[in-house]
Scaffold this active site. Structure first.
Site, PDB file in Angstrom:
ATOM      1  N   ASN A   7       0.881  -1.174   0.000  1.00 52.05           N
ATOM      2  CA  ASN A   7       0.000   0.000   0.000  1.00 52.05           C
ATOM      3  C   ASN A   7       0.916   1.221   0.000  1.00 52.05           C
ATOM      4  OD1 ASN A   7      -1.774   2.057   0.561  1.00 52.05           O
ATOM      5  ND2 ASN A   7      -2.322   1.324   2.617  1.00 52.05           N
ATOM      6  N   TRP A   8       1.030   1.839  -1.161  1.00 51.31           N
ATOM      7  CA  TRP A   8       1.996   2.955  -1.281  1.00 51.31           C
ATOM      8  C   TRP A   8       1.469   4.253  -0.687  1.00 51.31           C
ATOM      9  CZ3 TRP A   8       4.081   2.286  -7.047  1.00 51.31           C
ATOM     10  CH2 TRP A   8       4.742   1.064  -7.140  1.00 51.31           C
TER      11      TRP A   8
ATOM     12  N   HIS B 276      -9.466   1.172   4.777  1.00 52.20           N
ATOM     13  CA  HIS B 276      -8.214   1.332   5.520  1.00 52.20           C
ATOM     14  C   HIS B 276      -8.467   2.279   6.692  1.00 52.20           C
ATOM     15  CE1 HIS B 276      -4.147   2.481   6.544  1.00 52.20           C
ATOM     16  NE2 HIS B 276      -3.761   1.378   5.914  1.00 52.20           N
TER      17      HIS B 276
ATOM     18  N   GLU C 247      -6.870   4.641   7.836  1.00 52.10           N
ATOM     19  CA  GLU C 247      -6.611   6.061   7.542  1.00 52.10           C
ATOM     20  C   GLU C 247      -7.819   6.693   6.846  1.00 52.10           C
ATOM     21  OE1 GLU C 247      -2.865   5.458   5.572  1.00 52.10           O
ATOM     22  OE2 GLU C 247      -1.989   4.872   7.481  1.00 52.10           O
TER      23      GLU C 247
ATOM     24  N   SER D  51       3.251  -2.301  10.459  1.00 51.63           N
ATOM     25  CA  SER D  51       4.694  -2.320  10.716  1.00 51.63           C
ATOM     26  C   SER D  51       5.360  -3.654  10.366  1.00 51.63           C
ATOM     27  CB  SER D  51       4.993  -1.928  12.168  1.00 51.63           C
ATOM     28  OG  SER D  51       4.533  -0.607  12.424  1.00 51.63           O
TER      29      SER D  51
ATOM     30  N   GLY E 177       2.749  -1.128   4.349  1.00 55.20           N
ATOM     31  CA  GLY E 177       2.781   0.292   4.028  1.00 55.20           C
ATOM     32  C   GLY E 177       4.214   0.750   3.828  1.00 55.20           C
ATOM     33  N   GLY E 178       4.801   1.286   4.890  1.00 59.47           N
ATOM     34  CA  GLY E 178       6.134   1.887   4.816  1.00 59.47           C
ATOM     35  C   GLY E 178       7.160   1.022   4.094  1.00 59.47           C
TER      36      GLY E 178
HETATM   37  P1  PGA Z   1       2.723   0.134   7.763  1.00 59.03           P
HETATM   38  O1  PGA Z   1       1.289   0.358   7.095  1.00 59.03           O
HETATM   39  O2  PGA Z   1       3.302  -1.116   7.166  1.00 59.03           O
HETATM   40  O3  PGA Z   1       3.507   1.364   7.384  1.00 59.03           O
HETATM   41  O4  PGA Z   1       2.513   0.014   9.243  1.00 59.03           O
HETATM   42  C1  PGA Z   1       0.408  -0.715   6.889  1.00 59.03           C
HETATM   43  C2  PGA Z   1      -0.857  -0.217   6.252  1.00 59.03           C
HETATM   44  O5  PGA Z   1      -1.270   0.901   6.571  1.00 59.03           O
HETATM   45  O6  PGA Z   1      -1.475  -0.890   5.402  1.00 59.03           O
END
Ligand code: PGA
Length: 250
Positions: A8-9, A96, A98, A209, A230-231
């Site tokens: 997930n960019w 998500h 967010e 993470s 994500g990251g």
């Molecule tokens: P992260 O994000 O790997 O940076 O914790 C995961 C995500 O939001 O899908």
């Protein structure tokens, strides 16, 4: 079942950097056939880069990070599921945390979006997960059950739905849920899915993470069928490094 390694960019990068990242991921995946025997790969760039990266992806599927609740028409700023399918997307991330947190996304809206994603012939990757406060109150199972009940439409199958368990407090924080937390929640999600949709192999990803150094332990937990990253998905070596931690098929 192969594990799904999904990136997930988020809202990062320029067209040039998205192309570079997509090319690097594709090249690594293509050059190591062992990876493809154990994993499926998916990258989800920002909307505006979806069309740009599509031509460089052969062994890696393409997804988006959201879509409209509407089919088409006068909805300024929205992007429909049909448009994403037309650009070559096979998956859409929905719900998500967010989007729930910053854009007021509700389970009802996620359900409507999932139906649009299905009508367009794609797979809905539906995210669920509790906040830190909800976990401290011991509410995590209840919260996740409610999210699944209201956000996943009737008719889910192993082809049209992937569930991602992402504890909100573990996203982008460097904090990972403990193996026990993950084991308990993934078994719970599996039971909920079986009770509602029968015994189909609907994938359940873990997200929050995930990085090469913790992926091996996470992938060893029963009912973890991949990761939403994500990251660490913004660096091809980390993204591929996570996939390399998949040592065998379930
Ligand atoms: P992260 O994000 O790997 O940076 O914790 C995961 C995500 O939001 O899908």
């Amino acid at each position: 079942m192969k594990k799904l390694i999904a990136g997930n960019w988020k809202m990062n990068g320029s067209l040039a950097s998205a192309m570079e990242l997509a090319r690097a991921v594709e090249a690594s995946v293509a050059s190591e056939p062992g990876l493809l025997s154990r994993c499926d790969f998916l990258v989800c760039p920002p909307f505006v880069h979806v069309g740009g990266v599509k031509p460089v992806l052969t062994h890696v599927s393409l997804g988006a990070q959201d879509c409209s609740v509407f089919t088409n028409g006068a909805y300024t700023g929205d992007v429909s599921a049909d448009m994403l399918a037309d650009m070559g997307c096979t998956h859409v991330i929905l719900g998500h945390s967010e989007r729930r947190q910053h854009f007021g996304e509700t389970d009802g809206a996620i359900r409507q979006k999932a139906e649009k994603v299905w009508q367009a012939g794609m797979t809905a990757l539906i995210c669920v997960g509790e906040t830190e406060a909800q976990r401290e109150e011991g509410q995590e199972a209840h919260i996740v059950a409610e999210q699944m009940k209201h956000a996943i439409p009737d008719g889910a199958t192993s082809r049209n739905v992937v569930v991602a368990y992402e504890p909100v407090w573990a996203i982008g924080t460097g904090k990972t849920a403990t193996p026990d937390d993950i084991r308990t929640m993934h078994a719970f999600i599996k039971d909920q899915l079986s009770a509602r949709f029968g015994d189909q192999p609907i994938r359940i990803l873990y997200g929050g993470s995930v990085k090469p150094s913790n992926a091996g332990d996470i992938f060893n937990i029963p009912h973890v069928h991949g990761a939403l990253i994500g990251g660490a998905s913004l660096k091809s070596s980390d993204f591929i490094g996570i996939a390399k931690e998949v040592k065998e098929l379930d």
